[in-house]
Design an enzyme around this catalytic site. Structure first.
Site, PDB file in Angstrom:
ATOM      1  N   TRP A 163       0.559  -1.242  -0.184  1.00 22.65           N
ATOM      2  CA  TRP A 163      -0.218  -0.076   0.110  1.00 22.65           C
ATOM      3  C   TRP A 163       0.814   2.088   0.157  1.00 22.65           C
ATOM      4  O   TRP A 163       0.480   2.647  -0.175  1.00 22.65           O
ATOM      5  CB  TRP A 163      -0.780  -0.096   1.224  1.00 22.65           C
ATOM      6  N   ASN A 164       2.481   1.537   0.201  1.00 23.12           N
ATOM      7  CA  ASN A 164       3.188   2.252   0.309  1.00 23.12           C
ATOM      8  C   ASN A 164       2.951   2.563  -0.923  1.00 23.12           C
ATOM      9  O   ASN A 164       3.672   4.420  -0.908  1.00 23.12           O
ATOM     10  CB  ASN A 164       3.849   2.325   1.567  1.00 23.12           C
ATOM     11  N   LYS A 187      -2.300  -8.330  -7.446  1.00 23.63           N
ATOM     12  CA  LYS A 187      -3.276  -8.415  -6.331  1.00 23.63           C
ATOM     13  C   LYS A 187      -3.191  -7.231  -5.760  1.00 23.63           C
ATOM     14  O   LYS A 187      -1.688  -7.605  -4.994  1.00 23.63           O
ATOM     15  CB  LYS A 187      -3.221  -9.674  -5.736  1.00 23.63           C
ATOM     16  N   PRO A 188      -3.536  -6.015  -5.781  1.00 23.82           N
ATOM     17  CA  PRO A 188      -2.654  -5.016  -5.023  1.00 23.82           C
ATOM     18  C   PRO A 188      -2.773  -4.889  -3.242  1.00 23.82           C
ATOM     19  O   PRO A 188      -4.406  -6.072  -3.213  1.00 23.82           O
ATOM     20  CB  PRO A 188      -3.643  -3.788  -5.100  1.00 23.82           C
ATOM     21  N   GLY A 240       6.199  -6.455   0.127  1.00 22.79           N
ATOM     22  CA  GLY A 240       5.707  -6.122   0.837  1.00 22.79           C
ATOM     23  C   GLY A 240       6.662  -6.351   2.320  1.00 22.79           C
ATOM     24  O   GLY A 240       8.259  -6.646   1.879  1.00 22.79           O
ATOM     25  N   SER A 241       6.015  -7.115   3.192  1.00 23.89           N
ATOM     26  CA  SER A 241       6.992  -7.793   4.358  1.00 23.89           C
ATOM     27  C   SER A 241       7.632  -8.532   4.226  1.00 23.89           C
ATOM     28  O   SER A 241       7.002  -9.760   3.424  1.00 23.89           O
ATOM     29  CB  SER A 241       6.058  -7.401   5.635  1.00 23.89           C
ATOM     30  N   LEU A 263      11.781  -6.423  -0.327  1.00 21.84           N
ATOM     31  CA  LEU A 263      11.062  -6.839   1.062  1.00 21.84           C
ATOM     32  C   LEU A 263      11.373  -5.762   1.701  1.00 21.84           C
ATOM     33  O   LEU A 263      11.328  -4.097   1.459  1.00 21.84           O
ATOM     34  CB  LEU A 263      11.393  -8.588   1.782  1.00 21.84           C
ATOM     35  N   CYS A 296      10.419   1.318   1.773  1.00 19.31           N
ATOM     36  CA  CYS A 296      10.922   0.707   2.432  1.00 19.31           C
ATOM     37  C   CYS A 296      12.202   1.057   2.955  1.00 19.31           C
ATOM     38  O   CYS A 296      13.480  -0.028   2.924  1.00 19.31           O
ATOM     39  CB  CYS A 296      10.818  -0.583   1.844  1.00 19.31           C
ATOM     40  N   GLU A 393      12.244  -2.316  10.776  1.00 15.83           N
ATOM     41  CA  GLU A 393      11.345  -1.584  10.470  1.00 15.83           C
ATOM     42  C   GLU A 393      10.314  -0.396  11.511  1.00 15.83           C
ATOM     43  O   GLU A 393       9.035  -1.269  11.891  1.00 15.83           O
ATOM     44  CB  GLU A 393      10.645  -1.838   8.941  1.00 15.83           C
TER      45      GLU A 393
END
Ligand code: NAD
Length: 490
Positions: A163-164, A187-188, A240-241, A263, A296, A393
């Protein structure tokens, strides 16, 4: 910066889609399930999206597989032309798209504009790269055979995004995939789905055939589970994470997919005694507070050398104090809300932990009066390695200042993390530039530079920050596989 675009005008113009694109048709979930999307600045409902499951995801993959047959046989020039068209549409509508991004993500309009522009840059870059997917003819050890090496599209790609940076993160997945001749299922993030669904709109406007680009919205574990396990998907690209990235790595093993994993990070910024302090302070603002600290590559840890520590802390804090916090649509705002309450709580826990362990809050340190998702720009001095902020983070507007004495100590501290995405340092010493540049364990290093992402350079990390690179001439390799053709009987 202000805008005349509103939610209604964006919807009317057709940019904001509340349906999924599967095989060229805009559809709802089979069982009618839906999900409300909120504006993070005021928690007002923006709209509603389909909440699909495994069946719809499979149909999207099947559609992408069917479309691959023709799309992979198009000429590079044809694919390049469509991507150029897509980039032009983005540039022509940058203000409306930036407003949509601010609405669903919260970042200030000026930053949203930069992100949309960066996305267009990536699309254009890969439009250009499409025509340079060259092969090789290698000198053969046999008199009667020739060795040809070609680079072919891997097949159906699944792209899962965060989402960032909901627009630009997808641009460096969708554009190289299409340029290579692959088809894609996107896939958002459920928090920012509209910038993902937008790629369906853009594909249609650019004249890309039905089924080449598909977009589904739903639960990460359900949709992502199918995308990572389905044997027709030959490549999974995820941003993502680290937690979810590792899960997808495992799930993809069964079907031996090609993988790119972008990541988490825990970027250090080292400021040496010999640094240009004005430059360091100015750049530190961008590299810490951009997107409210939710990038990130954001600096999470500032290591400042003894001789300039107090001066840097003073100047930096004064500059941070001037940051204007507010709704991303308001004039002059430099820091918007965080994405949701969970993000605010994580920031709070890091600040409380730092306080408990002896950190001095020089500025901020609490929620902002503007509302539940706003947090005050924060500076913490006397940070120590046992604090959460040193190892995790934070993903928020908190700058932690650590003190160090010599170069080796700073390098060791910077590398004392399982992450290795971005790192920055400030010095005017040429030998130190190369010495430290080499010693830092990180995929990207900024020297006297705070924001370094660009379509021309390879973006990606080492260690737990992931595998693979996006952007640059290397980014397209992630969507290609080599084929060796031995032609005998000559
Ligand atoms: P996240 O991992 O929670 O979610 C990312 C995506 O994965 C979303 O689309 C989500 O719906 C989906 N997802 C969630 N659970 C899943 C599951 N079990 N299986 C499959 N998919 C699943 O990350 P986020 O909170 O959206 O984004 C923030 C993180 O992304 C931060 O850690 C940040 O550092 C990282 N990030 C990395 C880069 C990079 O290029 N390295 C860029 C931006 C963000």
């Amino acid at each position: 910066m202000t805008t005349t675009h509103t939610l209604e005008s964006i919807k009317t113009a057709g940019w904001l889609k509340e349906a999924n694109l599967i095989g060229g048709r805009w559809v709802q979930a089979d069982d009618g399930s839906s999900f409300d999307v909120e504006n993070p600045a005021n928690e007002a409902r923006i709209g509603v999206i389909p909440w699909v499951g495994v069946a719809e995801t499979r149909r999207a993959i099947d559609a992408a597989q069917a479309a691959f047959v023709d799309w992979s046989m198009t000429t590079a020039a044809e694919r390049a032309e469509k991507l150029h068209r897509m980039a032009a549409i983005v540039r022509d509508n940058i203000d409306a798209l930036a407003a949509m991004l601010t609405l669903e993500q919260g970042k200030p309009l000026a930053e949203a504009r930069n992100e949309i522009k960066l996305g267009a840059d990536y699309i254009q870059w890969f439009a250009e790269e499409a025509r340079r997917i060259n092969g090789e003819i290698v000198p053969s050890p046999w008199k009667d055979r020739q060795i040809l090496v070609t680079r072919e599209p891997v097949g159906v790609v699944a792209a899962i995004s965060p989402w960032n940076f909901p627009f630009s993160m997808l641009s460096r997945k969708v554009a190289p995939a299409l340029a290579a001749g692959c088809t894609i299922v996107i896939k958002p993030s459920e928090f920012t789905p509209y910038c993902g669904l937008l790629y369906g709109v853009l594909a249609e406007l650019a004249g890309i055939p039905a089924g080449v680009v598909n977009v589904v919205t739903g639960d990460g574990a359900v949709v992502g589970g199918e995308l990572s396990r389905n044997p027709l998907v030959r490549k999974l690209t995820f941003t993502g994470s680290t937690r979810v990235g590792k899960l997808l790595y495992k799930q993809s093993a069964e079907t031996m997919k090609k993988l790119s994993l972008e990541l988490g990070g825990n970027a250090p910024t080292i400021i040496f005694d010999d640094a240009d302090l004005d430059l360091a302070v100015q750049n530190a603002i961008g590299s810490k507070f951009r997107n409210s600290g939710q990038t990130c590559v954001c600096t999470n840890r500032f290591y400042v050398q003894d001789g300039i520590y107090d001066e840097f802390a003073r100047r930096f804090t004064e500059r941070v104090r001037q940051l204007k916090v507010g709704n991303g649509f308001d004039e002059g705002v430099e820091q918007g809300p965080l994405i949701n309450l969970a993000a605010v709580k994580k920031v709070e826990s890091h600040v409380e932990d730092a306080r408990r362990k002896g950190g001095q809050v020089l500025l901020g340190g609490k929620r902002h009066a503007l509302g539940a998702t706003f947090y005050e720009p924060t500076v913490i001095a006397d940070a120590t390695p046992d604090m959460l902020i040193a190892s995790e983070e934070t993903f928020g507007p908190v700058a932690a200042l650590f003190r160090f004495k010599d170069e080796q100590e700073a390098i060791d501290a910077a590398n004392a993390t399982e992450f290795g995405l971005a790192a920055y340092f400030y010095t005017r010493d040429l030998a130190r530039t190369f010495r430290v540049g080499r010693a830092i364990q990180s995929g990207m290093v900024g020297v006297n530079a705070g924001v370094i992402t660009t379509a021309e350079a390879p973006f990606g990390g080492v260690k737990d920050s992931g595998i693979g690179r996006e952007g640059s001439t290397h980014g397209i390799e992630e969507y290609l596989s080599l084929k060796y053709l031995a032609v005998g009987g000559l």
